[in-house]
Write a protein that holds these residues in place. Structure first.
Motif, mmCIF file in Angstrom:
data_model
loop_
_atom_site.group_PDB
_atom_site.id
_atom_site.type_symbol
_atom_site.label_atom_id
_atom_site.label_comp_id
_atom_site.label_asym_id
_atom_site.label_seq_id
_atom_site.Cartn_x
_atom_site.Cartn_y
_atom_site.Cartn_z
ATOM 1 N N THR A 21 0.832 -1.211 0.000
ATOM 2 C CA THR A 21 0.000 0.000 0.000
ATOM 3 C C THR A 21 0.862 1.255 0.000
ATOM 4 O O THR A 21 0.504 2.262 -0.611
ATOM 5 C CB THR A 21 -0.954 -0.019 1.208
ATOM 6 O OG1 THR A 21 -1.658 -1.270 1.234
ATOM 7 C CG2 THR A 21 -1.979 1.106 1.124
ATOM 8 N N VAL A 22 2.010 1.198 0.654
ATOM 9 C CA VAL A 22 2.950 2.324 0.627
ATOM 10 C C VAL A 22 3.422 2.583 -0.804
ATOM 11 O O VAL A 22 3.525 3.733 -1.250
ATOM 12 C CB VAL A 22 4.145 2.068 1.568
ATOM 13 C CG1 VAL A 22 5.281 3.054 1.297
ATOM 14 C CG2 VAL A 22 3.708 2.167 3.023
ATOM 15 N N THR A 23 3.701 1.525 -1.544
ATOM 16 C CA THR A 23 4.114 1.678 -2.946
ATOM 17 C C THR A 23 3.033 2.387 -3.747
ATOM 18 O O THR A 23 3.320 3.276 -4.556
ATOM 19 C CB THR A 23 4.428 0.303 -3.566
ATOM 20 O OG1 THR A 23 5.490 -0.302 -2.830
ATOM 21 C CG2 THR A 23 4.827 0.440 -5.024
ATOM 22 N N ALA A 24 1.776 2.001 -3.539
ATOM 23 C CA ALA A 24 0.663 2.661 -4.229
ATOM 24 C C ALA A 24 0.571 4.129 -3.835
ATOM 25 O O ALA A 24 0.341 5.007 -4.685
ATOM 26 C CB ALA A 24 -0.649 1.948 -3.910
ATOM 27 N N ALA A 25 0.788 4.419 -2.557
ATOM 28 C CA ALA A 25 0.723 5.803 -2.085
ATOM 29 C C ALA A 25 1.837 6.651 -2.691
ATOM 30 O O ALA A 25 1.618 7.821 -3.047
ATOM 31 C CB ALA A 25 0.811 5.828 -0.559
ATOM 32 N N LEU A 26 3.022 6.075 -2.822
ATOM 33 C CA LEU A 26 4.137 6.804 -3.426
ATOM 34 C C LEU A 26 3.833 7.174 -4.877
ATOM 35 O O LEU A 26 4.234 8.239 -5.353
ATOM 36 C CB LEU A 26 5.410 5.965 -3.355
ATOM 37 C CG LEU A 26 6.044 5.819 -1.966
ATOM 38 C CD1 LEU A 26 7.080 4.703 -1.955
ATOM 39 C CD2 LEU A 26 6.667 7.139 -1.526
ATOM 40 N N ALA A 27 3.099 6.313 -5.568
ATOM 41 C CA ALA A 27 2.743 6.577 -6.966
ATOM 42 C C ALA A 27 1.745 7.729 -7.092
ATOM 43 O O ALA A 27 1.608 8.310 -8.176
ATOM 44 C CB ALA A 27 2.157 5.320 -7.608
ATOM 45 N N CYS A 28 1.075 8.059 -5.990
ATOM 46 C CA CYS A 28 0.109 9.171 -6.008
ATOM 47 C C CYS A 28 0.822 10.530 -5.967
ATOM 48 O O CYS A 28 0.199 11.564 -6.209
ATOM 49 C CB CYS A 28 -0.858 9.062 -4.827
ATOM 50 S SG CYS A 28 -1.950 7.637 -4.904
ATOM 51 N N GLY A 29 2.104 10.536 -5.645
ATOM 52 C CA GLY A 29 2.865 11.780 -5.570
ATOM 53 C C GLY A 29 2.819 12.373 -4.175
ATOM 54 O O GLY A 29 1.898 12.112 -3.394
ATOM 55 N N GLY A 30 3.801 13.164 -3.844
ATOM 56 C CA GLY A 30 3.831 13.808 -2.532
ATOM 57 C C GLY A 30 4.367 12.899 -1.443
ATOM 58 O O GLY A 30 4.818 11.778 -1.692
ATOM 59 N N GLU A 31 4.324 13.415 -0.215
ATOM 60 C CA GLU A 31 4.809 12.653 0.931
ATOM 61 C C GLU A 31 3.862 11.515 1.268
ATOM 62 O O GLU A 31 2.665 11.573 0.966
ATOM 63 C CB GLU A 31 4.949 13.565 2.162
ATOM 64 C CG GLU A 31 6.067 14.570 2.079
ATOM 65 C CD GLU A 31 6.298 15.279 3.411
ATOM 66 O OE1 GLU A 31 5.522 15.027 4.366
ATOM 67 O OE2 GLU A 31 7.241 16.077 3.491
ATOM 68 N N VAL A 32 4.404 10.489 1.915
ATOM 69 C CA VAL A 32 3.597 9.377 2.381
ATOM 70 C C VAL A 32 3.741 9.261 3.893
ATOM 71 O O VAL A 32 4.858 9.153 4.415
ATOM 72 C CB VAL A 32 4.025 8.049 1.710
ATOM 73 C CG1 VAL A 32 3.297 6.869 2.346
ATOM 74 C CG2 VAL A 32 3.757 8.098 0.215
ATOM 75 N N HIS A 33 2.610 9.324 4.570
ATOM 76 C CA HIS A 33 2.575 9.126 6.013
ATOM 77 C C HIS A 33 1.835 7.822 6.304
ATOM 78 O O HIS A 33 1.004 7.385 5.507
ATOM 79 C CB HIS A 33 1.853 10.287 6.710
ATOM 80 C CG HIS A 33 2.516 11.610 6.512
ATOM 81 N ND1 HIS A 33 1.981 12.799 6.981
ATOM 82 C CD2 HIS A 33 3.677 11.960 5.887
ATOM 83 C CE1 HIS A 33 2.783 13.808 6.639
ATOM 84 N NE2 HIS A 33 3.814 13.317 5.984
ATOM 85 N N VAL A 34 2.146 7.210 7.426
ATOM 86 C CA VAL A 34 1.494 5.957 7.830
ATOM 87 C C VAL A 34 0.837 6.152 9.183
ATOM 88 O O VAL A 34 1.457 6.670 10.115
ATOM 89 C CB VAL A 34 2.511 4.796 7.897
ATOM 90 C CG1 VAL A 34 1.855 3.528 8.458
ATOM 91 C CG2 VAL A 34 3.102 4.507 6.525
ATOM 92 N N LEU A 35 -0.423 5.736 9.288
ATOM 93 C CA LEU A 35 -1.132 5.785 10.564
ATOM 94 C C LEU A 35 -1.130 4.401 11.188
ATOM 95 O O LEU A 35 -1.616 3.437 10.583
ATOM 96 C CB LEU A 35 -2.576 6.262 10.359
ATOM 97 C CG LEU A 35 -3.498 6.161 11.589
ATOM 98 C CD1 LEU A 35 -2.990 7.065 12.721
ATOM 99 C CD2 LEU A 35 -4.939 6.492 11.229
ATOM 100 N N VAL A 36 -0.587 4.285 12.393
ATOM 101 C CA VAL A 36 -0.628 3.043 13.159
ATOM 102 C C VAL A 36 -1.600 3.265 14.307
ATOM 103 O O VAL A 36 -1.312 4.008 15.248
ATOM 104 C CB VAL A 36 0.767 2.663 13.699
ATOM 105 C CG1 VAL A 36 0.672 1.430 14.594
ATOM 106 C CG2 VAL A 36 1.733 2.411 12.547
ATOM 107 N N ALA A 37 -2.765 2.660 14.211
ATOM 108 C CA ALA A 37 -3.791 2.794 15.241
ATOM 109 C C ALA A 37 -3.933 1.456 15.940
ATOM 110 O O ALA A 37 -4.315 0.455 15.311
ATOM 111 C CB ALA A 37 -5.120 3.215 14.614
ATOM 112 N N GLY A 38 -3.614 1.406 17.223
ATOM 113 C CA GLY A 38 -3.676 0.134 17.939
ATOM 114 C C GLY A 38 -3.466 0.347 19.423
ATOM 115 O O GLY A 38 -3.592 1.466 19.940
ATOM 116 N N GLU A 39 -3.128 -0.737 20.119
ATOM 117 C CA GLU A 39 -2.827 -0.663 21.549
ATOM 118 C C GLU A 39 -1.474 -1.317 21.796
ATOM 119 O O GLU A 39 -1.227 -2.435 21.331
ATOM 120 C CB GLU A 39 -3.908 -1.363 22.377
ATOM 121 C CG GLU A 39 -3.650 -1.257 23.883
ATOM 122 C CD GLU A 39 -4.662 -2.037 24.717
ATOM 123 O OE1 GLU A 39 -4.842 -1.679 25.896
ATOM 124 O OE2 GLU A 39 -5.255 -2.994 24.198
#
Length: 311
Positions: A21-39
């Motif tokens: 999914t990060v690879t797909a996000a990089l193809a969208c252009g711009g910076e890529v941030h990742v949200l880790v939501a958990g405990e």
């Protein structure tokens, strides 16, 4: 313009689907941030920070996020959504659960199961069980996307050095509660992450034959076991082994189809495999149309012979 990837994880490890999914996000252009939501998922956040191409990791930690309830994950995503032009979820059970809620709350159209990014607003996705590819353009200010992970190479898991930023977690929505989970335990690789898959069809005739014929080959290759829908419906294999449009979408390095005719539903789930080997005694079987190597033979003779030849 920045893209936000919603990490797939189990509070201990970052799942491989996130890397695609990060690879797909990089193809969208711009910076890529990742949200880790958990405990107690600090280790996951650190792993996400090491992924090449990621410039920032947002870490939200709360008991309300421990089991990835869609209502709470969606609320956490919405809390940061205004800062992003693209919000991408892996097309997993969790991703498909939360993404529509985010899209609905933002009043935008969801772009489902994309396999290619043509430009920041134009994407490709399979339709009609993968028999046609639709090119979809979105004019929405925020693109909410689920990513078919088999369509993108995994981003390198090491080499990055993103900053980790702690987010204030959202409150529990109270709309749902986690009751329990029954997990199938296996020493084999998880089907969607396996490099090699040995898959069987209805031609094997019984659950006993399924195990007797395919298990030794899978053991020799260190492979995961898969099955066609027909084999699962007949009770030869458990539901979580099903490969296909209504099962799991896989793209291993090697896919060995044993006694599988190759219905459209099954092909939709495995035709992106790097190398496909088909063993079937029917020369007209559709599986041969997508196979790199085809063997017209009885699976009860050919598969044991192949297993023995592997030594």
């Amino acid at each position: 313009m920045a893209a936000l990837v919603i990490a797939e994880h189990d509070n201990a490890t970052l799942k491989a689907a996130t890397l695609n999914t990060v690879t797909a996000a990089l193809a969208c252009g711009g910076e890529v941030h990742v949200l880790v939501a958990g405990e107690n998922a600090a280790a996951v956040a650190q792993a996400a920070a090491q992924v090449q191409g990621v410039s920032k990791v947002l870490h939200a930690d709360s008991p309300a996020l421990a089991t990835q309830l869609a209502e709470n994950v969606a609320a956490q995503v919405l809390a940061v959504a205004p800062a992003y032009s693209h919000i991408l979820f892996p097309s997993t059970a969790n991703g498909r659960n939360a993404a529509p809620r985010v899209a609905a709350k933002l009043d935008v159209a969801q772009l489902s199961d994309i396999t290619k990014v043509d430009s920041p607003d134009t994407f490709e996705r399979p339709i009609y069980a993968g028999n046609a590819i639709a090119t979809v353009q979105s004019g929405d200010a925020v693109k909410v996307i689920t990513v078919r992970t088999t369509g993108f190479d995994a981003a390198p898991a090491t080499g990055g050095s993103a900053a980790v930023e702690t987010l204030a977690p959202v409150a529990d929505s109270g709309k749902s509660a986690f009751v329990g989970r029954e997990l199938t335990k296996s020493d084999r690789p998880e089907l969607t992450a396996a490099k090699i898959i040995v898959s069987g069809g209805r031609a094997l005739g019984s659950a006993e034959k399924f195990t007797e014929v395919l298990t030794p080959l899978a053991d020799k290759l260190g492979a995961a076991l898969g099955a066609s829908r027909a084999a699962v419906d007949a009770g030869y294999a458990p539901n979580d082994w099903q490969v296909g449009q209504t099962g799991k979408i896989v793209a291993p390095t090697l896919y060995i189809a044993c006694g599988i005719s190759g219905a459209i539903q099954h092909l939709a789930g495995m035709k992106d495999s790097k190398v496909i080997v088909a063993i079937n005694k029917d020369p007209e079987a559709p599986i041969f149309s997508v196979a790199d190597y085809g063997l017209e033979a009885d699976v009860f003779e050919a598969v044991p012979a192949l297993t023995a030849a592997l030594g």
